[in-house]
Design a protein around this motif. Sequence first.
Motif, short mmCIF file in Angstrom:
data_model
loop_
_atom_site.label_atom_id
_atom_site.label_comp_id
_atom_site.label_asym_id
_atom_site.label_seq_id
_atom_site.Cartn_x
_atom_site.Cartn_y
_atom_site.Cartn_z
N GLY A 36 0.34 4.90 -8.53
CA GLY A 36 0.43 3.55 -9.06
C GLY A 36 -0.84 3.00 -9.68
O GLY A 36 -0.79 2.31 -10.68
N ILE B 53 -0.85 -5.37 -2.73
CA ILE B 53 -1.30 -3.99 -2.64
C ILE B 53 -2.83 -3.96 -2.61
O ILE B 53 -3.48 -4.52 -3.50
CB ILE B 53 -0.72 -3.16 -3.79
CG1 ILE B 53 0.79 -3.04 -3.61
CG2 ILE B 53 -1.35 -1.77 -3.84
CD1 ILE B 53 1.50 -2.32 -4.72
N ALA C 208 3.06 1.14 0.10
CA ALA C 208 2.10 1.88 -0.72
C ALA C 208 1.01 2.44 0.18
O ALA C 208 0.83 2.02 1.32
CB ALA C 208 1.48 0.98 -1.78
N ASP D 91 2.49 5.45 -12.94
CA ASP D 91 2.68 4.10 -13.44
C ASP D 91 1.83 3.86 -14.68
O ASP D 91 0.96 4.66 -15.01
CB ASP D 91 2.36 3.08 -12.34
CG ASP D 91 3.48 2.99 -11.31
OD1 ASP D 91 4.36 3.88 -11.30
OD2 ASP D 91 3.47 2.04 -10.51
N ASN E 288 -3.57 4.23 -5.16
CA ASN E 288 -2.34 3.75 -4.49
C ASN E 288 -1.18 4.65 -4.89
O ASN E 288 -0.87 4.78 -6.08
CB ASN E 288 -2.01 2.32 -4.91
CG ASN E 288 -3.08 1.32 -4.56
OD1 ASN E 288 -3.61 0.66 -5.45
ND2 ASN E 288 -3.42 1.20 -3.30
N GLY F 269 6.31 -2.63 -7.42
CA GLY F 269 6.60 -2.59 -5.99
C GLY F 269 8.03 -2.20 -5.72
O GLY F 269 8.78 -1.85 -6.63
N ASN G 208 7.05 -4.09 -0.56
CA ASN G 208 6.21 -3.05 -1.14
C ASN G 208 5.69 -2.11 -0.06
O ASN G 208 5.20 -2.56 0.98
CB ASN G 208 5.00 -3.66 -1.88
CG ASN G 208 5.43 -4.68 -2.90
OD1 ASN G 208 6.39 -4.47 -3.62
ND2 ASN G 208 4.71 -5.80 -2.97
N THR H 217 3.90 -6.65 2.09
CA THR H 217 3.46 -5.31 1.70
C THR H 217 2.93 -4.56 2.91
O THR H 217 2.19 -5.12 3.73
CB THR H 217 2.35 -5.42 0.63
OG1 THR H 217 2.86 -6.12 -0.50
CG2 THR H 217 1.86 -4.04 0.21
N ILE I 45 2.80 4.79 -4.57
CA ILE I 45 3.83 3.78 -4.36
C ILE I 45 5.11 4.43 -3.86
O ILE I 45 5.62 5.36 -4.49
CB ILE I 45 4.12 3.00 -5.66
CG1 ILE I 45 2.81 2.49 -6.29
CG2 ILE I 45 5.08 1.85 -5.39
CD1 ILE I 45 2.02 1.55 -5.45
#
Length: 490
Positions: free
Chosen positions: A412, A251, A314, A458, A434, A488, A312, A273, A436
């Motif tokens: 996130g 990420i 994001a 998060d 980020n 993720g 992932n 990702t 997610i």
Amino acid sequence: MGVERSNDGRGLGASMAGLWRRLVKGREEDKAPVPRSAGVPARTWRRINEVLKAAAGDYDGEARARERVGHLLAFYRDAGDDDRREFLARLEAGFAAPAAEVRRAIEDYLNASDGAARVRAEGLLAASLESPRLRILRQFNLLPDGVHALVDMRADLYRLGADACPALEQDLLRLLTLWFDAGFLELRRIGWESPASLLEKLIRYEAVHEIKSWSDLRNRLDSDRRCYAFFHGRMPAEPLIFVEVALVREIADKVQTLLDETQPTLDPESATTAIFYSISNAQTGLRGVSMGEFLIKRVVQQLLSEYPRLRNFATLSPIPGFSRWLDKRLAEAAYLERIPTEVRALLEATGKSGMAAIQHCLAQEVAGAAGQPALKAWLEGECAYYLAREKSGKHPLDPVGRFHFSNGASLGRINWLGDVSARGLRQSCGLMVNYIYALKNIERQHQDYAREGSLTLDADVERCLDAALRLRRGRRPAGRATPASPAGVS
């Protein structure tokens, strides 16, 4: 990322340079006002009024309707700003739904004696609410470029003052929402081999991170990058909304790294990702027509079909309202008293006040002249508070956050100096976040947000928020733990 070279570099370079000059000229033309006409004679306005009234009346055949609306469109396109404004004002003022007819239809619906009568009354009520204005606008669909014309007309409304024509704006939005339903949109990938005219539009419409050159654009379309856009059958050469994606192994926390042309190109098959780092609405006239959420979900499906190893999904998103919000807080005496002592000393040492002091400290940080952990911790905490607690009704005040939370994403991570461009420092103190998209949680989080306005944060963001809340309670923030990476997609 490395940029491949053409075997005929001189020819390609000359061609690209010419296109770039045209694009820059186009940008300058976009900023210039539409030339004003010398003024439309009164007899022409009388003729326009007659055509509008005929178009608003009973339907008398496709050929006549097409001829009338073609005349209206030709007039509108040739008009200057003053006459366009007058045309829009006449549509606004003269073609509302008849109030008496609507009132009768409401009474008939309320007095319906049984189910069948109520169904009939409901149909008559719906018909009475359709304004003659809407009938005029719908006939633009008879022209090959009529749908595009209405999108441009709504963009003109915003440019010329949409608040002066709220009923017209509402009718246009209602119509375009139906015509640009997600089921009518085509997802297409835009690549370096796409037509030059489309690439020029991509550069022109990019609204998040400016595309500075053809080399920059090619970097964003390299083998480990993707750009997808929605198109409509009646506007096949015009991207409506597009997203830029980086295929990477972790990420991302800094957009300059993603845009760095010197970075090596990654084999997309090894990527785990997908980072959505720019989403741009290309058509001002489609503001408020929901397409972004469908775009992200369709792109995720497309990427998974091509690269099943992706785990992932994001974003690397800006926080466009953060600095503006913080600037207002800095004008409050009570807020200034809550700023940590060490941060206050840093700001006072600059000899400046408010956002100017913060920007001075950030400039030193970007230049590598100072390490200011107290400033970093305080700004990250305030950003978490802004994103999670500052609301408009039950929805986040931040428009980007509102968009991603409504799509079922979680917040996130807050990234220090994630965007050190002049715009990034000015709008969000250099911070980026980020969001997610954990596939197994998207639907539940979307429902929680829709029902209750619940936001999913998060652990790292929760710690930043806790520090900000402690300051607001007059307590010293607890020690910051080492930030954890956002979860993720499993």
